[in-house]
Write a protein that holds these residues in place. Sequence first.
Motif, PDB file in Angstrom:
ATOM      1  N   PRO A 100       0.690  -1.386  -0.018  1.00 28.03           N
ATOM      2  CA  PRO A 100      -0.204  -0.106  -0.068  1.00 28.03           C
ATOM      3  C   PRO A 100       1.031   1.145  -0.119  1.00 28.03           C
ATOM      4  N   VAL A 114      -0.410   7.208  -6.121  1.00 27.47           N
ATOM      5  CA  VAL A 114      -1.458   8.137  -6.008  1.00 27.47           C
ATOM      6  C   VAL A 114      -0.813   9.683  -5.876  1.00 27.47           C
ATOM      7  N   GLU A 115      -0.104   9.916  -5.013  1.00 29.99           N
ATOM      8  CA  GLU A 115       0.745  11.067  -4.719  1.00 29.99           C
ATOM      9  C   GLU A 115       1.476  11.638  -5.917  1.00 29.99           C
ATOM     10  N   GLN A 129      -1.990  12.095  -8.699  1.00 29.28           N
ATOM     11  CA  GLN A 129      -3.311  12.640  -8.357  1.00 29.28           C
ATOM     12  C   GLN A 129      -3.477  14.056  -9.078  1.00 29.28           C
ATOM     13  N   ARG A 175      -6.819  14.295 -11.238  1.00 31.64           N
ATOM     14  CA  ARG A 175      -8.163  15.340 -10.710  1.00 31.64           C
ATOM     15  C   ARG A 175      -8.133  16.439 -11.548  1.00 31.64           C
ATOM     16  N   ASP A 221     -13.171  15.423  -7.449  1.00 33.45           N
ATOM     17  CA  ASP A 221     -12.314  14.769  -6.309  1.00 33.45           C
ATOM     18  C   ASP A 221     -12.829  13.406  -5.929  1.00 33.45           C
ATOM     19  N   ALA A 272     -12.145  11.106  -8.533  1.00 32.10           N
ATOM     20  CA  ALA A 272     -10.650  10.696  -8.079  1.00 32.10           C
ATOM     21  C   ALA A 272     -10.227   9.653  -7.187  1.00 32.10           C
ATOM     22  N   GLN A 273     -10.921   9.938  -6.302  1.00 36.49           N
ATOM     23  CA  GLN A 273     -10.772   8.936  -5.132  1.00 36.49           C
ATOM     24  C   GLN A 273     -11.254   7.566  -5.376  1.00 36.49           C
ATOM     25  N   PHE A 304      -8.805   5.926  -7.782  1.00 33.48           N
ATOM     26  CA  PHE A 304      -7.777   5.354  -7.289  1.00 33.48           C
ATOM     27  C   PHE A 304      -7.991   4.066  -6.360  1.00 33.48           C
ATOM     28  N   ILE A 305      -9.263   3.856  -5.888  1.00 42.79           N
ATOM     29  CA  ILE A 305      -9.662   2.733  -5.173  1.00 42.79           C
ATOM     30  C   ILE A 305      -9.750   1.598  -5.829  1.00 42.79           C
ATOM     31  N   TRP A 323      -6.281   0.465  -7.227  1.00 39.42           N
ATOM     32  CA  TRP A 323      -5.798  -0.391  -6.260  1.00 39.42           C
ATOM     33  C   TRP A 323      -6.339  -1.906  -6.425  1.00 39.42           C
ATOM     34  N   GLU A 324      -7.590  -2.102  -6.531  1.00 38.98           N
ATOM     35  CA  GLU A 324      -8.167  -3.321  -6.614  1.00 38.98           C
ATOM     36  C   GLU A 324      -7.752  -4.158  -7.967  1.00 38.98           C
ATOM     37  N   LEU A 359      -4.426  23.086  -8.349  1.00 41.53           N
ATOM     38  CA  LEU A 359      -4.005  21.774  -7.572  1.00 41.53           C
ATOM     39  C   LEU A 359      -2.638  21.831  -7.101  1.00 41.53           C
ATOM     40  N   ASP A 363       1.098  19.864  -6.529  1.00 38.60           N
ATOM     41  CA  ASP A 363       1.720  18.571  -6.973  1.00 38.60           C
ATOM     42  C   ASP A 363       1.554  17.397  -6.046  1.00 38.60           C
ATOM     43  N   HIS A 364       1.652  17.959  -4.645  1.00 40.05           N
ATOM     44  CA  HIS A 364       1.549  17.008  -3.701  1.00 40.05           C
ATOM     45  C   HIS A 364       0.423  17.556  -2.870  1.00 40.05           C
ATOM     46  N   PHE A 385      -5.582  14.740   0.110  1.00 36.25           N
ATOM     47  CA  PHE A 385      -6.108  13.844  -0.807  1.00 36.25           C
ATOM     48  C   PHE A 385      -5.718  12.569  -0.874  1.00 36.25           C
ATOM     49  N   ALA A 386      -4.265  12.176  -0.704  1.00 36.43           N
ATOM     50  CA  ALA A 386      -3.574  10.893  -0.739  1.00 36.43           C
ATOM     51  C   ALA A 386      -4.219  10.297   0.627  1.00 36.43           C
ATOM     52  N   VAL A 391      -7.775   8.858  -0.157  1.00 35.65           N
ATOM     53  CA  VAL A 391      -7.663   7.689  -0.899  1.00 35.65           C
ATOM     54  C   VAL A 391      -7.299   6.683   0.070  1.00 35.65           C
ATOM     55  N   LEU A 418      -9.478   3.073   0.879  1.00 35.87           N
ATOM     56  CA  LEU A 418      -8.895   1.619   0.743  1.00 35.87           C
ATOM     57  C   LEU A 418      -8.955   0.840   2.145  1.00 35.87           C
ATOM     58  N   ARG A 435     -11.349  -2.340   2.608  1.00 35.99           N
ATOM     59  CA  ARG A 435     -10.682  -3.617   2.939  1.00 35.99           C
ATOM     60  C   ARG A 435     -11.546  -4.052   4.329  1.00 35.99           C
TER      61      ARG A 435
END
Lengths: 179, 118
Positions: free
Chosen positions: A19, A26-27, A30, A34, A48, A51-52, A55-56, A59-60, B22, B24-25, B29-30, B33, B37, B41
């Motif tokens: 992960p 993702v970083e 993103q 976005r 947004d 976008a979430q 990414f989910i 991952w799957e 937006l 870059d980092h 948001f990260a 996400v 996740l 799970r």
Amino acid sequence: MTPESLDAELVEAARRGSPVAFGRLVERHQRAVRAFLRRACGDAAEADDLAQETFIAAWERIARFRGEAGIRTWFCGIAWRKLMTARRSWFRSRKRDADYVETEGLERGEGAGADERIALEQALAGLPIDQRAVVALCLGGDFSHSEAAEALGLPLGTVKSHVARGKARLMQTLGVDHE
Amino acid sequence: MSETGVTQADDRLARFWREDGLADHDGAFALAVAHGLARRRLRWSLIRLGGVMAVAAVMLWAMTPWLIGLAGRFADRMALLGPAAVVLVVVISVLVITGLPAALLAGADDALGDRPPA
């Protein structure tokens, strides 16, 4: 290490179930995803959320990523399909092009060039959705025509004509007759 | 329109694309996400656990007559185990309360030279 090889390394680690590696992907991507979604759907909050979800879902499905296209293209492809699904549902489609200028324009519509920004956003909102997505990727996101075709599942010729028409429309907004 | 005008328009368009608001980092948001996740799970874990529990419950229900018969057959012998279990629990409790096992372990450490010099 080049960005591509770093991406490849992170993808491999994410495939093995890391992960942390996926978080770094993702970083790194993103902003591209976005920005694409914001321009394509016209609503920052909805973009947004999508976008979430993108990414989910990524991952799957990361084990299914074959690496034929770049990871950024793959993410944007998932984002595009998420957007299309969202547009088909009635409760999301009520907020769309009409809100584009309202949300985007009010958030960043101050200072010099604000009128021009609003005019460009209006012009962008006036484009058909697939044309807008192509313009967002190729003109706004440094995607090549073939990358955009791969992400959006469109023929290369269609992408090229969408870019040309979209750019002409935006240049017209800026007072240039773009041939 | 002159070539300069077109170039200027290209520059303005490029600026429009750059100013997307937006970063870059974006840690928030990260994190969102990662949170999404983790939620996903957890949901799958709960669904799997629920499935396992449902299967176990059905199996237990199906085996109930057999289990009752088995318990009946061993009931007499199990009755003798009761007092023995009580004695075992009392002995273990006394050992734990008096700290005898810990003292024995410490002695073994000393014998091996693991304890640092005073």
